[in-house]
Design an enzyme around this catalytic site. Structure first.
Site, PDB file in Angstrom:
ATOM      1  CD  GLN A  22      19.609  61.167  65.125  1.00 18.53           C
ATOM      2  OE1 GLN A  22      20.698  60.314  64.540  1.00 18.53           O
ATOM      3  NE2 GLN A  22      18.777  61.195  65.928  1.00 18.53           N
ATOM      4  CG  HIS A 116      23.183  57.755  62.414  1.00 21.05           C
ATOM      5  ND1 HIS A 116      24.191  56.851  63.953  1.00 21.05           N
ATOM      6  CD2 HIS A 116      22.717  57.657  62.537  1.00 21.05           C
ATOM      7  CE1 HIS A 116      23.048  57.014  64.654  1.00 21.05           C
ATOM      8  NE2 HIS A 116      21.739  57.072  63.519  1.00 21.05           N
ATOM      9  CG  ASN A 159      23.038  53.900  62.909  1.00 18.74           C
ATOM     10  OD1 ASN A 159      23.359  52.788  63.563  1.00 18.74           O
ATOM     11  ND2 ASN A 159      22.098  54.111  62.866  1.00 18.74           N
ATOM     12  CD  GLU A 160      19.182  51.398  64.223  1.00 15.92           C
ATOM     13  OE1 GLU A 160      18.025  52.332  63.591  1.00 15.92           O
ATOM     14  OE2 GLU A 160      19.447  51.121  65.021  1.00 15.92           O
TER      15      GLU A 160
HETATM   16  C1  BGC Z   1      19.318  55.522  65.087  1.00 19.92           C
HETATM   17  C2  BGC Z   1      19.233  57.766  66.080  1.00 19.92           C
HETATM   18  C3  BGC Z   1      18.242  57.752  66.729  1.00 19.92           C
HETATM   19  C4  BGC Z   1      17.823  56.141  67.821  1.00 19.92           C
HETATM   20  C5  BGC Z   1      16.052  56.745  68.531  1.00 19.92           C
HETATM   21  C6  BGC Z   1      18.046  54.593  66.209  1.00 19.92           C
HETATM   22  O1  BGC Z   1      17.240  53.995  65.829  1.00 19.92           O
HETATM   23  O2  BGC Z   1      20.726  54.644  65.262  1.00 19.92           O
HETATM   24  O3  BGC Z   1      19.466  57.742  64.813  1.00 19.92           O
HETATM   25  O4  BGC Z   1      17.570  58.509  67.379  1.00 19.92           O
HETATM   26  O5  BGC Z   1      17.442  54.878  67.353  1.00 19.92           O
HETATM   27  O6  BGC Z   1      14.630  57.034  67.232  1.00 19.92           O
END
Ligand code: BGC
Length: 417
Positions: A22, A116, A159-160
């Protein structure tokens, strides 16, 4: 004693977060690059040079540290490290080592994420997380990266995972939409009403996380965990049972994995109502921020409390929380509300170790540049950074907290020797 607005524990981390894709720019070997640039891409904007943090990370960190923050979360871009299967780029490993050294130089505790969202294109083409050897392939990357993160105190493996598993369902859903309505859904991911995370991908991600954790524990002294997207689900009257089922599939099964981890990363932005048939789309009235999400600073409290329960007491690090808004006063109001939630959770005995605001800088919001989450604004032509008042505001809170703790300890020392 210096007056503090938030009473948080000693050693509490105050920081901000970004991800490689990002912010860095030019990640041409990643699957997202391909998705953005392919004909009929479902995404509105391209990431391009992003905000050039690949070259400007030093300035980014200097601004955070000068404002008073003491930690920085960022990620390593797998496609740079391993441009071809099994072929590792020494210069890129050195690059990320320099990024880590720079964090230490500025007194920022690095919190490093190994994955990520983005995958190397070759991994994506080979089936991504659905490929039979996905876990081994990821483990090979983690093993290669481990030496350069040996002294990093906090490592996030993936991540997530709940969002990755949900994105894995998107092509099937897009195909179905195309068949029924004749058009691909072109809204960026943030605005979509989302499908249930894929079970098969979830199982693979859990195995990948466990393998990565073992590798990192053997090679580092870091606290190792993964970060889970808190959904802030709330049941409509009579929908409590639906809520329980949805909450497990979207959130709790990923939190349960963290029961034996050193920490769990909690990420929260907003809430979502659960109706008789599951997560409900946002109404026009609910679309209150630039990502079309309700303005709910209290969502962080819901997510922290839910994680504490589902993980059965694993320490929590807030690895993301923030708001996409053009109004920086609203960002400060939102963050104040969120930090009050953290403070209340700590008062209730929940072990929260830090708060990392999303995001340090305005960045590429997975398909669009519109929503601005940054404590620092960036001119996308010149890449000039302009810290917003919210950065100074958050930094002042961090400083006041550290000073007051220091003074309290000093007073104790004077009194008791
Ligand atoms: C993610 C980020 C994203 C943010 C806002 C999260 O789900 O880890 O990469 O920019 O939310 O949408």
């Amino acid at each position: 004693m210096t007056s503090i607005e938030f009473d948080l524990p000693e050693g509490f981390l105050w920081g901000a977060a970004t991800s490689a894709y990002q912010t860095e720019g030019g990640n041409t070997g990643a699957n997202w690059w391909y998705l953005e640039t392919m004909p009929n891409s479902p995404f509105k904007d391209r990431s391009g040079q992003a905000v050039d943090s690949y070259h400007r990370y030093r300035e980014d960190m200097r601004l955070l540290a000068e404002a008073g923050l003491d930690s920085y979360r960022f990620s390593i871009e797998w496609s740079r490290i391993e441009p071809r299967p099994g072929e590792f780029a020494r210069a890129e490993l050195d690059h990320y080592r320099s990024v880590i050294d720079t964090a230490f130089e500025f007194g920022l505790t690095p919190v490093v994420t190994l994955h990520h969202f983005t995958n190397p294109m070759w991994f994506f083409r080979g089936g991504g997380w659905a490929a039979p050897d996905a876990v081994d392939v990821f483990a090979r990357y983690v093993t290669t990266v481990a030496p350069i993160v040996a002294d990093v105190p906090w490592l996030c493996t993936i991540n997530e995972p709940n969002v990755i598993a949900l994105l894995a369902e998107m092509p099937a859903r897009a195909a179905a939409a195309e068949q029924s309505a004749g058009a691909l859904d072109s809204r960026p991911i943030a605005g979509l009403a989302l499908p249930t995370p894929s079970d098969a991908v979830t199982v693979t991600l859990i195995r990948a996380h466990r393998r990565a954790s073992d590798i990192l524990h053997a090679a580092t002294d870091a606290k190792v965990g993964w970060t889970v997207s808190g959904q802030g689900f709330e049941a409509e009257p009579g929908c409590e049972e639906v809520l329980a089922a949805v909450k497990w599939a979207w959130e709790d099964r990923y939190l349960e994995v963290a029961r034996h981890d050193d920490f769990v990363g909690v990420q929260s932005y907003t809430t979502r109502r659960i109706g008789p048939s599951g997560p409900m789309a946002y109404t026009e009235a609910e679309k209150q921020t630039m990502t079309g999400w309700p303005y709910r600073p209290d969502a962080l409290g819901l997510s922290i409390r839910n994680a504490w329960k589902a993980c059965d007491g694993t320490p929590i690090l807030v690895t993301e929380n923030g708001i996409a808004t053009a109004d920086d006063r609203l960002r400060i109001a939102y963050t104040t509300g969120a930090l009050q939630e953290v403070e209340a959770a700590v008062r209730d005995g929940i072990d929260v170790r830090g708060y990392l605001h999303w995001s340090a800088l305005d960045n590429y919001e997975w398909g669009e540049w519109g929503p601005t989450f940054g404590l620092i604004a960036v001119d996308r032509e010149s890449f000039e950074r302009s810290p917003r008042p919210s950065l100074a505001w958050l930094g002042r809170r961090a400083r006041a907290q550290r000073t007051s703790r220091f003074e309290a300890n000093d007073a104790l020392r004077l009194e008791f020797g």
